[in-house]
Design a protein around this motif. Structure first.
Motif, PDB file in Angstrom:
ATOM      1  N   PRO A  40       0.712  -1.079   0.126  1.00  0.00           N
ATOM      2  CA  PRO A  40      -0.075   0.132  -0.102  1.00  0.00           C
ATOM      3  C   PRO A  40       0.754   1.324   0.056  1.00  0.00           C
ATOM      4  O   PRO A  40       1.786   1.491   0.979  1.00  0.00           O
ATOM      5  CB  PRO A  40      -0.823  -0.142   1.365  1.00  0.00           C
ATOM      6  N   SER A  41       0.751   2.075  -0.915  1.00  0.00           N
ATOM      7  CA  SER A  41       1.643   3.293  -1.196  1.00  0.00           C
ATOM      8  C   SER A  41       0.890   4.715  -0.507  1.00  0.00           C
ATOM      9  O   SER A  41      -0.053   4.765  -0.745  1.00  0.00           O
ATOM     10  CB  SER A  41       1.772   3.678  -2.370  1.00  0.00           C
ATOM     11  N   LEU A  42       1.722   4.727   0.768  1.00  0.00           N
ATOM     12  CA  LEU A  42       1.283   6.325   1.343  1.00  0.00           C
ATOM     13  C   LEU A  42       1.939   7.300   0.596  1.00  0.00           C
ATOM     14  O   LEU A  42       2.777   7.385  -0.200  1.00  0.00           O
ATOM     15  CB  LEU A  42       1.541   5.854   2.916  1.00  0.00           C
ATOM     16  N   ARG A  43       0.937   8.424   0.851  1.00  0.00           N
ATOM     17  CA  ARG A  43       1.701   9.899   0.359  1.00  0.00           C
ATOM     18  C   ARG A  43       2.904  10.122   1.313  1.00  0.00           C
ATOM     19  O   ARG A  43       2.911   9.635   2.535  1.00  0.00           O
ATOM     20  CB  ARG A  43       0.584  10.697   0.431  1.00  0.00           C
ATOM     21  N   THR A  44       3.748  10.801   0.651  1.00  0.00           N
ATOM     22  CA  THR A  44       5.040  11.267   1.482  1.00  0.00           C
ATOM     23  C   THR A  44       4.522  12.030   2.552  1.00  0.00           C
ATOM     24  O   THR A  44       5.273  11.800   3.601  1.00  0.00           O
ATOM     25  CB  THR A  44       5.927  12.074   0.409  1.00  0.00           C
ATOM     26  N   SER A  45       3.712  12.648   2.669  1.00  0.00           N
ATOM     27  CA  SER A  45       3.342  13.671   3.788  1.00  0.00           C
ATOM     28  C   SER A  45       2.804  12.531   4.664  1.00  0.00           C
ATOM     29  O   SER A  45       2.850  13.124   6.017  1.00  0.00           O
ATOM     30  CB  SER A  45       2.424  14.678   3.331  1.00  0.00           C
ATOM     31  N   GLU A  46       2.234  11.527   4.472  1.00  0.00           N
ATOM     32  CA  GLU A  46       1.742  10.492   5.574  1.00  0.00           C
ATOM     33  C   GLU A  46       2.992   9.936   6.007  1.00  0.00           C
ATOM     34  O   GLU A  46       2.992   9.223   7.112  1.00  0.00           O
ATOM     35  CB  GLU A  46       0.990   9.658   4.976  1.00  0.00           C
ATOM     36  N   ILE A  47       3.999   9.504   5.529  1.00  0.00           N
ATOM     37  CA  ILE A  47       5.291   8.729   6.008  1.00  0.00           C
ATOM     38  C   ILE A  47       6.235   9.855   6.667  1.00  0.00           C
ATOM     39  O   ILE A  47       6.810   9.223   7.897  1.00  0.00           O
ATOM     40  CB  ILE A  47       5.947   8.374   4.764  1.00  0.00           C
ATOM     41  N   GLY A  48       6.470  11.025   6.213  1.00  0.00           N
ATOM     42  CA  GLY A  48       7.355  11.916   7.086  1.00  0.00           C
ATOM     43  C   GLY A  48       7.163  13.190   6.564  1.00  0.00           C
ATOM     44  O   GLY A  48       6.595  13.534   5.687  1.00  0.00           O
ATOM     45  N   THR A  49       7.140  14.144   7.713  1.00  0.00           N
ATOM     46  CA  THR A  49       6.682  15.589   7.390  1.00  0.00           C
ATOM     47  C   THR A  49       7.707  16.585   7.799  1.00  0.00           C
ATOM     48  O   THR A  49       7.674  17.774   7.637  1.00  0.00           O
ATOM     49  CB  THR A  49       5.495  15.854   8.559  1.00  0.00           C
ATOM     50  N   ASP A  50       9.015  16.109   8.155  1.00  0.00           N
ATOM     51  CA  ASP A  50      10.144  17.037   8.524  1.00  0.00           C
ATOM     52  C   ASP A  50      10.663  17.870   7.190  1.00  0.00           C
ATOM     53  O   ASP A  50      10.503  17.156   6.029  1.00  0.00           O
ATOM     54  CB  ASP A  50      11.307  16.217   9.121  1.00  0.00           C
ATOM     55  N   LYS A  51      11.200  19.045   7.415  1.00  0.00           N
ATOM     56  CA  LYS A  51      11.887  19.812   6.410  1.00  0.00           C
ATOM     57  C   LYS A  51      13.514  18.995   6.274  1.00  0.00           C
ATOM     58  O   LYS A  51      13.681  18.544   7.151  1.00  0.00           O
ATOM     59  CB  LYS A  51      11.909  21.259   6.631  1.00  0.00           C
ATOM     60  N   PRO A  52      13.963  19.520   5.283  1.00  0.00           N
ATOM     61  CA  PRO A  52      15.304  18.852   4.803  1.00  0.00           C
ATOM     62  C   PRO A  52      16.129  19.696   6.108  1.00  0.00           C
ATOM     63  O   PRO A  52      15.834  20.834   6.300  1.00  0.00           O
ATOM     64  CB  PRO A  52      15.645  19.594   3.500  1.00  0.00           C
ATOM     65  N   GLY A  53      17.044  19.058   6.730  1.00  0.00           N
ATOM     66  CA  GLY A  53      18.094  19.406   7.382  1.00  0.00           C
ATOM     67  C   GLY A  53      18.883  20.670   7.091  1.00  0.00           C
ATOM     68  O   GLY A  53      19.339  20.811   5.787  1.00  0.00           O
ATOM     69  N   ARG A  54      19.340  21.596   7.740  1.00  0.00           N
ATOM     70  CA  ARG A  54      20.428  22.609   7.369  1.00  0.00           C
ATOM     71  C   ARG A  54      21.575  22.658   8.317  1.00  0.00           C
ATOM     72  O   ARG A  54      21.690  22.024   9.583  1.00  0.00           O
ATOM     73  CB  ARG A  54      19.858  23.874   7.799  1.00  0.00           C
ATOM     74  N   SER A  55      22.955  22.954   7.731  1.00  0.00           N
ATOM     75  CA  SER A  55      23.873  22.783   8.457  1.00  0.00           C
ATOM     76  C   SER A  55      24.870  24.102   8.139  1.00  0.00           C
ATOM     77  O   SER A  55      24.671  24.971   7.250  1.00  0.00           O
ATOM     78  CB  SER A  55      24.785  21.639   8.270  1.00  0.00           C
ATOM     79  N   PHE A  56      25.701  24.519   9.176  1.00  0.00           N
ATOM     80  CA  PHE A  56      26.474  25.779   8.881  1.00  0.00           C
ATOM     81  C   PHE A  56      27.782  25.222   9.839  1.00  0.00           C
ATOM     82  O   PHE A  56      27.630  24.541  10.670  1.00  0.00           O
ATOM     83  CB  PHE A  56      26.024  26.914   9.527  1.00  0.00           C
ATOM     84  N   GLN A  57      28.721  25.831   9.302  1.00  0.00           N
ATOM     85  CA  GLN A  57      30.126  25.776   9.954  1.00  0.00           C
ATOM     86  C   GLN A  57      30.346  27.078  10.872  1.00  0.00           C
ATOM     87  O   GLN A  57      30.128  28.107  10.434  1.00  0.00           O
ATOM     88  CB  GLN A  57      31.199  25.625   9.032  1.00  0.00           C
ATOM     89  N   SER A  58      30.796  26.999  12.064  1.00  0.00           N
ATOM     90  CA  SER A  58      30.971  27.948  12.767  1.00  0.00           C
ATOM     91  C   SER A  58      32.199  28.977  12.408  1.00  0.00           C
ATOM     92  O   SER A  58      32.154  30.087  12.684  1.00  0.00           O
ATOM     93  CB  SER A  58      31.265  27.648  14.272  1.00  0.00           C
TER      94      SER A  58
END
Length: 147
Positions: A40-58
């Protein structure tokens, strides 16, 4: 390709698995559906709702974004892994032989999860997306395929 009578043909992609039995002759296979499993294929919004992660260097003003996890692909890989376990049982129970037809990506996942003995017992591995659930196009493809 010669597909002996009573041989099993297993067709797999990321969302379904169908097992057929050849009830016809070796040169002109006639496939009969024996078993079918659908993911059964679920919509992506039903599987995970997080935004892509962000990173930065100090030490630097640079910032970057991480690629969003492909939850759909993870779900397909999980399904295909379960199918690989089912294939091992089918190969162990079948004396006439098994032909595996799978979408190229699914075939790669299956190969990683099959043991060496099961892989050796397969009559053929065909990297092709079989498309429809119907047996006739698959039988025609097998008749034309050269192993």
């Amino acid at each position: 390709m010669l597909v002996r009578k009573d041989s099993k043909i297993i067709a797999v992609d990321g969302s379904r698995m169908a097992m057929f039995k050849n009830v016809g002759e070796a040169f002109a296979p006639v496939l009969e559906l024996v078993e079918e499993h659908k993911n059964p294929s679920l919509r992506t919004s039903e599987i995970g709702t997080d935004k892509p992660g962000r990173s930065f260097q100090s030490k630097s003003p640079r910032r970057g974004a991480h690629e969003l996890t492909d939850f759909q692909q993870q779900e397909e890989d999980r399904f295909v892994t379960d199918v690989a376990q089912r294939i091992e049982k089918i190969v162990a129970e079948t004396k006439a032989g098994v032909v595996l037809v799978a979408a190229p990506r699914a075939l790669g996942v299956i190969r990683k999860h099959l043991n060496a003995q099961t892989s050796a017992q397969l009559l053929a591995e065909i990297p092709k997306d079989f498309g429809s659930d119907e047996a006739e196009p698959l039988a025609k493809m097998l008749a034309k395929h050269e192993a």
